[in-house]
Scaffold this motif. Structure first.
Motif, short mmCIF file in Angstrom:
data_model
loop_
_atom_site.label_atom_id
_atom_site.label_comp_id
_atom_site.label_asym_id
_atom_site.label_seq_id
_atom_site.Cartn_x
_atom_site.Cartn_y
_atom_site.Cartn_z
N GLU A 156 0.83 -1.21 0.00
CA GLU A 156 0.00 0.00 0.00
C GLU A 156 0.86 1.26 0.00
OE1 GLU A 156 -4.02 -1.94 2.07
OE2 GLU A 156 -2.60 -0.87 3.35
N ALA A 212 3.91 5.53 -6.00
CA ALA A 212 3.90 5.33 -7.46
C ALA A 212 2.72 6.07 -8.09
CB ALA A 212 3.83 3.84 -7.78
N LYS A 213 1.57 5.96 -7.43
CA LYS A 213 0.37 6.61 -7.94
C LYS A 213 0.54 8.14 -7.96
CE LYS A 213 -4.26 6.83 -8.57
NZ LYS A 213 -4.82 6.49 -9.89
N TRP A 263 2.43 1.61 -3.60
CA TRP A 263 1.42 2.08 -4.55
C TRP A 263 1.16 3.58 -4.37
CZ3 TRP A 263 -3.39 4.09 -3.05
CH2 TRP A 263 -4.20 4.48 -4.13
N LEU A 297 -0.97 4.36 -15.78
CA LEU A 297 -0.15 3.15 -15.68
C LEU A 297 0.14 2.57 -17.06
CD1 LEU A 297 1.24 1.20 -13.74
CD2 LEU A 297 -0.88 -0.12 -13.64
N ALA A 357 2.33 -3.52 -6.87
CA ALA A 357 2.14 -2.25 -6.15
C ALA A 357 3.02 -1.16 -6.74
CB ALA A 357 2.47 -2.44 -4.68
N SER A 358 4.06 -1.54 -7.44
CA SER A 358 4.95 -0.57 -8.07
C SER A 358 4.57 -0.32 -9.52
CB SER A 358 6.39 -1.08 -8.00
OG SER A 358 6.74 -1.40 -6.67
N GLY A 359 3.48 -0.91 -9.95
CA GLY A 359 3.02 -0.73 -11.32
C GLY A 359 3.57 -1.79 -12.27
#
Ligand SMILES: [Zn+2]
Lengths: 390, 149
Positions: free
Chosen positions: A27, A33-34, A30, A44, A72-74
């Protein structure tokens, strides 16, 4: 090494650094990254490849942690690489992402670093105990502080330095961090506070040590052509470097980080920097300990050997008035030290500083060139990124 | 104990305390308090995750608030009869399986209860057997197993 093509940082994101996050490592990764993708209006599906940097599996208590953190890191359904050089990871990860693009293999690459040290009980130090030699060192019951106190002492005795010459690093960084929204250890401390704090292993005092942290940070890299489509303010990665000294830490001359010099010479050559003291406007040296900032400023060829404390005393590293602000972010001492994410935090800082988007932390005078550096592995790796704007 | 000169014993002295996370907590709480399966779903991808996730791995949307009740029944996708325990020792055979809960797009791993004369096979319908409410503690083992419908 000459890059095949130019690469820019086009977006950055960071979570808060805190002592105990409720979120899972996924979480946290993410969230950073988000935020990075949103910072440059990318989706993405616009990301060609992903590089993830994270330190020992033991911290998260998850074996194959790179794989655990992939989606979670894409990295779902994408070319994905996890890299790891201990504390040096946070600057190594964007350097590997740079390789992905400079080589021509990809046009965009998301680099994400995450660390959750609070999972590790009773203390993440437990994981570090096994870095020592099983026959020569572990029977002596060492802890990590042995290395740092001996290294700091060697630095002091080589150049005739006092603790008072080094402690102001903590004052500067913890105060700088008061303006960083992610900061965990920002405090308006004074020199007396630092000198009066508990001596953990002489000469290392508690306020000269960065905390353990949970957090994540990320950047998006793009090829020149892509970068110009994404933003009108690309921050170019002009040089990258990394270098490893011997794992026999006792055999290195601890007064000088030669691995940092070797790494930065690689980066400066690539960036065509001939006089770093004049050409670099901002430095984010790795500062898990107060003396390490000074040590690394010398290794980065930004100060003469043994002279960083003097430069510090003269105010050269001050964010507002100094000619070479060091750790304007607040560094690991102020913002916190979620290992891999801490180095990436420094890269994010260069991105915001060079774009003039660092808010209250902004270094005046429109800085054009900056260097970020991290340190780690068995205390013998230097990782470096030189960034610039036109 | 072997001689220290040729061999020393050692271990990495750490334990880990894992967080369920914001999404995981939601699912475990619903199991504990209501014996209910709450996942989260992504409207963009039309994809429902169980257990709940904070984000959609396919498009990166935040979906933490987008609860979706799934199951409680599901369909067995794969099954095995296991004869050894975690340490590799022979044990009384037991079934494990992958269950696709109704309305979910993901699969759940769990123990499967056989029934007299009935062998669990892929495609079979299953339903959860919960521990009694006073014994649930917010764990996946609050579901004792899935049994054939
Ligand atoms: Zn989606």
């Amino acid at each position: 090494m000459k890059p095949y093509r130019k690469v820019a940082i086009v977006g950055a994101g960071i979570t808060k650094f805190i002592h105990k996050a409720k979120e899972t490592p996924k979480e946290l990764a993410w969230a950073a990254a988000k935020m990075t993708l949103e910072s440059c209006n990318m989706k993405l599906s616009d990301v060609d490849a992903v590089v993830h940097g994270t330190a020992p599996d033991a911290f998260d208590g998850v074996h194959m942690k790179g794989e655990y953190l992939a989606e979670a890191s894409g990295g779902w359904n994408k070319p994905y690489l996890r890299c790891y050089v201990g504390g040096g990871t946070g600057v190594f990860a964007p350097a590997q992402a740079w390789l992905h693009i400079a080589s021509g293999a990809f046009d965009t690459c998301l680099a994400v670093c995450e660390e959750k040290m609070s999972n590790c009980q009773p203390h993440p130090q437990g994981a570090f105990l096994t870095i020592f030699d099983n026959f020569l060192e572990r029977p002596l019951k060492p802890n990590l502080l042995w290395i740092f106190s001996l290294e700091m002492n060697r630095y002091m005795s080589t150049y005739g330095l006092k603790i008072e010459d080094i402690a102001p690093v903590s004052v500067k960084n913890k105060n700088n961090a008061l303006d960083h929204p992610s900061a965990q250890a920002a405090e308006p401390v004074t020199l007396q506070d630092v000198l009066n704090s508990e001596i953990m292993a002489w000469p290392v005092h508690r306020l000269m040590v960065s905390p353990t942290s949970d957090g994540a940070a990320a950047v998006l890299l793009a090829s020149e052509e892509k970068a110009r489509q994404i933003t009108d303010k690309p921050v170019w990665i002009e040089g990258v470097g990394w270098n490893l000294d011997t794992a026999y830490w006792t055999n290195r001359d601890l007064c000088y980080p030669q691995y940092v010099e070797k790494a930065v010479r690689m980066a400066y050559e690539m960036a065509d920097i001939k006089e770093p003291k004049k050409e670099i406007h901002i430095a984010e040296p790795y500062d898990p300990f107060a003396y390490k900032e000074l040590h690394h400023m010398e290794g980065l060829l930004l100060c003469d050997k043994g002279k960083a404390p003097e430069d510090l005393a003269l105010g050269r590293f001050d964010r507002q008035k100094g000619s070479l602000p060091a750790c304007p972010s607040g560094g690991l001492l102020g913002v916190g030290n979620p290992i891999a994410a801490a180095g990436m935090m420094k890269v994010c800082e260069l991105f915001w500083q060079l774009r003039g988007e660092a808010g209250k932390r902004q270094v005046p005078g429109q800085p054009k060139k900056a260097v970020a550096q991290a340190w780690g592995d068995l205390m013998q790796v230097g990782t470096v990124l030189v960034c610039g704007v036109n | 104990m072997p001689a220290a000169i040729t061999r020393v014993k050692g271990k990495i002295p750490i334990e880990n305390s894992y967080t369920s996370g914001l999404a995981g907590e939601k699912t475990l709480k619903a199991i504990k308090e209501h014996g209910e399966f709450i996942g989260t779903s992504c409207p963009t991808c039309n994809w429902t995750y169980f257990p709940a996730r904070m984000f959609c791995e396919r498009c990166f949307s935040r979906i933490l608030e987008n609860d979706k009740s799934v199951g409680p029944e599901g369909t067995l996708e794969a099954v095995s009869l296991v004869n050894i325990d975690q340490s590799g020792k022979k044990t009384k055979p037991y079934y494990v399986g992958l269950i696709k809960l109704d309305k979910a797009d993901t699969k759940l791993l769990h123990h499967i209860k056989g029934a007299k004369g009935l062998v669990p096979r892929p495609g079979a319908r299953v339903r959860p057997v919960f521990n009694s409410p006073d014994k649930r503690r917010g764990s996946i083992t609050d579901i004792l197993a899935f049994e054939l419908v």
